[in-house]
Design a protein around this motif. Sequence first.
Motif, PDB file in Angstrom:
ATOM      1  N   ASP A 196       0.809  -1.216   0.000  1.00 48.23           N
ATOM      2  CA  ASP A 196       0.000   0.000   0.000  1.00 48.23           C
ATOM      3  C   ASP A 196       0.842   1.266   0.000  1.00 48.23           C
ATOM      4  N   GLY A 197       2.151   1.127   0.210  1.00 45.87           N
ATOM      5  CA  GLY A 197       3.026   2.282   0.309  1.00 45.87           C
ATOM      6  C   GLY A 197       3.739   2.293   1.644  1.00 45.87           C
ATOM      7  N   ARG A 198       4.392   3.396   1.956  1.00 46.67           N
ATOM      8  CA  ARG A 198       5.089   3.507   3.231  1.00 46.67           C
ATOM      9  C   ARG A 198       4.163   4.127   4.278  1.00 46.67           C
ATOM     10  N   LEU A 199       4.102   3.490   5.448  1.00 46.17           N
ATOM     11  CA  LEU A 199       3.265   4.002   6.528  1.00 46.17           C
ATOM     12  C   LEU A 199       3.895   5.254   7.127  1.00 46.17           C
ATOM     13  N   VAL A 200       3.092   6.269   7.354  1.00 49.81           N
ATOM     14  CA  VAL A 200       3.568   7.502   7.970  1.00 49.81           C
ATOM     15  C   VAL A 200       2.589   7.898   9.072  1.00 49.81           C
ATOM     16  N   MET A 201       3.116   8.461  10.153  1.00 49.17           N
ATOM     17  CA  MET A 201       2.279   8.932  11.250  1.00 49.17           C
ATOM     18  C   MET A 201       2.653  10.375  11.566  1.00 49.17           C
ATOM     19  N   VAL A 202       1.657  11.230  11.633  1.00 45.78           N
ATOM     20  CA  VAL A 202       1.853  12.639  11.976  1.00 45.78           C
ATOM     21  C   VAL A 202       1.112  12.912  13.267  1.00 45.78           C
ATOM     22  N   SER A 203       1.822  13.454  14.263  1.00 42.40           N
ATOM     23  CA  SER A 203       1.217  13.740  15.567  1.00 42.40           C
ATOM     24  C   SER A 203       1.397  15.213  15.901  1.00 42.40           C
ATOM     25  N   LEU A 204       0.346  15.822  16.430  1.00 41.85           N
ATOM     26  CA  LEU A 204       0.452  17.172  16.971  1.00 41.85           C
ATOM     27  C   LEU A 204       0.871  17.049  18.424  1.00 41.85           C
ATOM     28  N   LEU A 205       2.067  17.539  18.743  1.00 42.54           N
ATOM     29  CA  LEU A 205       2.595  17.371  20.093  1.00 42.54           C
ATOM     30  C   LEU A 205       1.924  18.297  21.095  1.00 42.54           C
ATOM     31  N   ASN A 206       1.423  19.438  20.642  1.00 38.70           N
ATOM     32  CA  ASN A 206       0.723  20.371  21.524  1.00 38.70           C
ATOM     33  C   ASN A 206      -0.576  20.800  20.852  1.00 38.70           C
ATOM     34  N   PRO A 207      -1.554  19.891  20.750  1.00 37.19           N
ATOM     35  CA  PRO A 207      -2.781  20.201  20.025  1.00 37.19           C
ATOM     36  C   PRO A 207      -3.664  21.188  20.773  1.00 37.19           C
ATOM     37  N   VAL A 208      -4.516  21.831  20.017  1.00 38.71           N
ATOM     38  CA  VAL A 208      -5.516  22.727  20.618  1.00 38.71           C
ATOM     39  C   VAL A 208      -6.544  21.914  21.380  1.00 38.71           C
ATOM     40  N   PHE A 209      -6.860  20.719  20.846  1.00 38.27           N
ATOM     41  CA  PHE A 209      -7.856  19.870  21.497  1.00 38.27           C
ATOM     42  C   PHE A 209      -7.252  19.192  22.715  1.00 38.27           C
ATOM     43  N   GLU A 210      -7.877  19.328  23.854  1.00 37.98           N
ATOM     44  CA  GLU A 210      -7.377  18.717  25.072  1.00 37.98           C
ATOM     45  C   GLU A 210      -7.501  17.199  25.003  1.00 37.98           C
ATOM     46  N   ASP A 211      -6.564  16.526  25.668  1.00 33.00           N
ATOM     47  CA  ASP A 211      -6.569  15.063  25.775  1.00 33.00           C
ATOM     48  C   ASP A 211      -6.557  14.390  24.400  1.00 33.00           C
ATOM     49  N   SER A 212      -5.886  14.992  23.430  1.00 31.82           N
ATOM     50  CA  SER A 212      -5.784  14.409  22.094  1.00 31.82           C
ATOM     51  C   SER A 212      -4.447  14.776  21.490  1.00 31.82           C
ATOM     52  N   ARG A 213      -3.798  13.775  20.854  1.00 26.76           N
ATOM     53  CA  ARG A 213      -2.541  14.044  20.189  1.00 26.76           C
ATOM     54  C   ARG A 213      -2.746  14.401  18.721  1.00 26.76           C
ATOM     55  N   GLY A 214      -3.971  14.343  18.238  1.00 29.32           N
ATOM     56  CA  GLY A 214      -4.214  14.712  16.856  1.00 29.32           C
ATOM     57  C   GLY A 214      -3.442  13.849  15.871  1.00 29.32           C
ATOM     58  N   VAL A 215      -3.527  12.529  15.996  1.00 26.42           N
ATOM     59  CA  VAL A 215      -2.744  11.619  15.175  1.00 26.42           C
ATOM     60  C   VAL A 215      -3.417  11.385  13.821  1.00 26.42           C
ATOM     61  N   VAL A 216      -2.623  11.486  12.760  1.00 23.90           N
ATOM     62  CA  VAL A 216      -3.062  11.159  11.408  1.00 23.90           C
ATOM     63  C   VAL A 216      -2.143  10.065  10.876  1.00 23.90           C
ATOM     64  N   LEU A 217      -2.724   8.992  10.336  1.00 20.58           N
ATOM     65  CA  LEU A 217      -1.965   7.896   9.747  1.00 20.58           C
ATOM     66  C   LEU A 217      -2.230   7.858   8.254  1.00 20.58           C
ATOM     67  N   GLY A 218      -1.265   7.331   7.506  1.00 19.59           N
ATOM     68  CA  GLY A 218      -1.481   7.245   6.075  1.00 19.59           C
ATOM     69  C   GLY A 218      -0.432   6.407   5.391  1.00 19.59           C
ATOM     70  N   TYR A 219      -0.681   6.122   4.110  1.00 16.77           N
ATOM     71  CA  TYR A 219       0.282   5.444   3.250  1.00 16.77           C
ATOM     72  C   TYR A 219       0.722   6.427   2.173  1.00 16.77           C
ATOM     73  N   VAL A 220       2.033   6.568   2.010  1.00 15.27           N
ATOM     74  CA  VAL A 220       2.584   7.504   1.038  1.00 15.27           C
ATOM     75  C   VAL A 220       3.437   6.750   0.029  1.00 15.27           C
ATOM     76  N   ASP A 221       3.643   7.370  -1.142  1.00 16.02           N
ATOM     77  CA  ASP A 221       4.519   6.773  -2.143  1.00 16.02           C
ATOM     78  C   ASP A 221       5.942   7.274  -1.938  1.00 16.02           C
ATOM     79  N   LYS A 222       6.811   7.025  -2.914  1.00 17.03           N
ATOM     80  CA  LYS A 222       8.221   7.396  -2.762  1.00 17.03           C
ATOM     81  C   LYS A 222       8.428   8.905  -2.729  1.00 17.03           C
ATOM     82  N   GLN A 223       7.454   9.670  -3.207  1.00 19.65           N
ATOM     83  CA  GLN A 223       7.527  11.124  -3.153  1.00 19.65           C
ATOM     84  C   GLN A 223       6.792  11.689  -1.940  1.00 19.65           C
TER      85      GLN A 223
END
Length: 276
Positions: free
Chosen positions: A190-217
């Motif tokens: 499916d591609g390379r797994l990537v995870m993006v986390s907001l370390l200091n999110p506006v929303f309390e008690d949430s890291r704001g994690v987004v997961l996805g599959y990306v290509d070589k670019q």
Amino acid sequence: MPRCVLLLVLMGLWLPGQPAMAAPALLEELHYRLVVLSIQDAARVRLTLKRLGPGRFVAEVFGEPQGLIKLLSGGQRERLETQMVWRDNRLMPLIYREESWHRGKRRLKEYRFNYPKGRLELWEWHAGKGLSKKWQKDLSDQVYDPLSAFYNCRLGIIGPTREGEAGTIQGIPYPRPEAMEVRLGAESQDGRLVMVSLLNPVFEDSRGVVLGYVDKQLVPHQAWTTVSGITIRGWLLPESVIMVPGLPGLKAPGRAACRQPPVEARPAAAAQGENR
């Protein structure tokens, strides 16, 4: 940092008695379909990158709900735009805008990066009054908005570059300091797994994690996140145009130097991704 995003058409100016300025050259145009619960076409998102002139670029993303979701949301639309300049071997944001419309009301925030004075300013729009300055902060370190961070990561200038690495990117420090952590995982069919986390999110008690599959670019072909217990998934559509890798892509004369992504996953493969 907004999770689902946003539009505007930039046009060349025609000055009387002067030749017309060249229209912005389209370098990339990504289209996504968002799935919410059982609604397969809940919203559409378009992300574009254009060259305005030598060393100057604009990226924008526009998101709009579809069908029943559009009706229930009061016609809500969202738009992000970043004007950038190529300087010091990176894309540096100059002006970053967050704009939205909801039930006929418009909201606009404009962040201005004043590098000569070492200052970041926030200007806010009010009906009948226009833009007025709301906040400012000294720029001691380079910070990025979501769009300039995305394209600098795509170019390998910031963020991780290989499996297992993680990189921290400083975001706009309003209303409080915020950072994005980008982590690259293993590669699969499916591609390379990537995870993006907001370390200091506006929303309390949430890291704001987004997961996805990306290509070589590092172009996301699938992405998902959970908001208030509801999972939102995005799929790259086949009409998308992806710029060629690296800096030569930024200098390419529009679509001619681009390539098309693969067709959208077959239903069985899509179902497999939905169950992840």
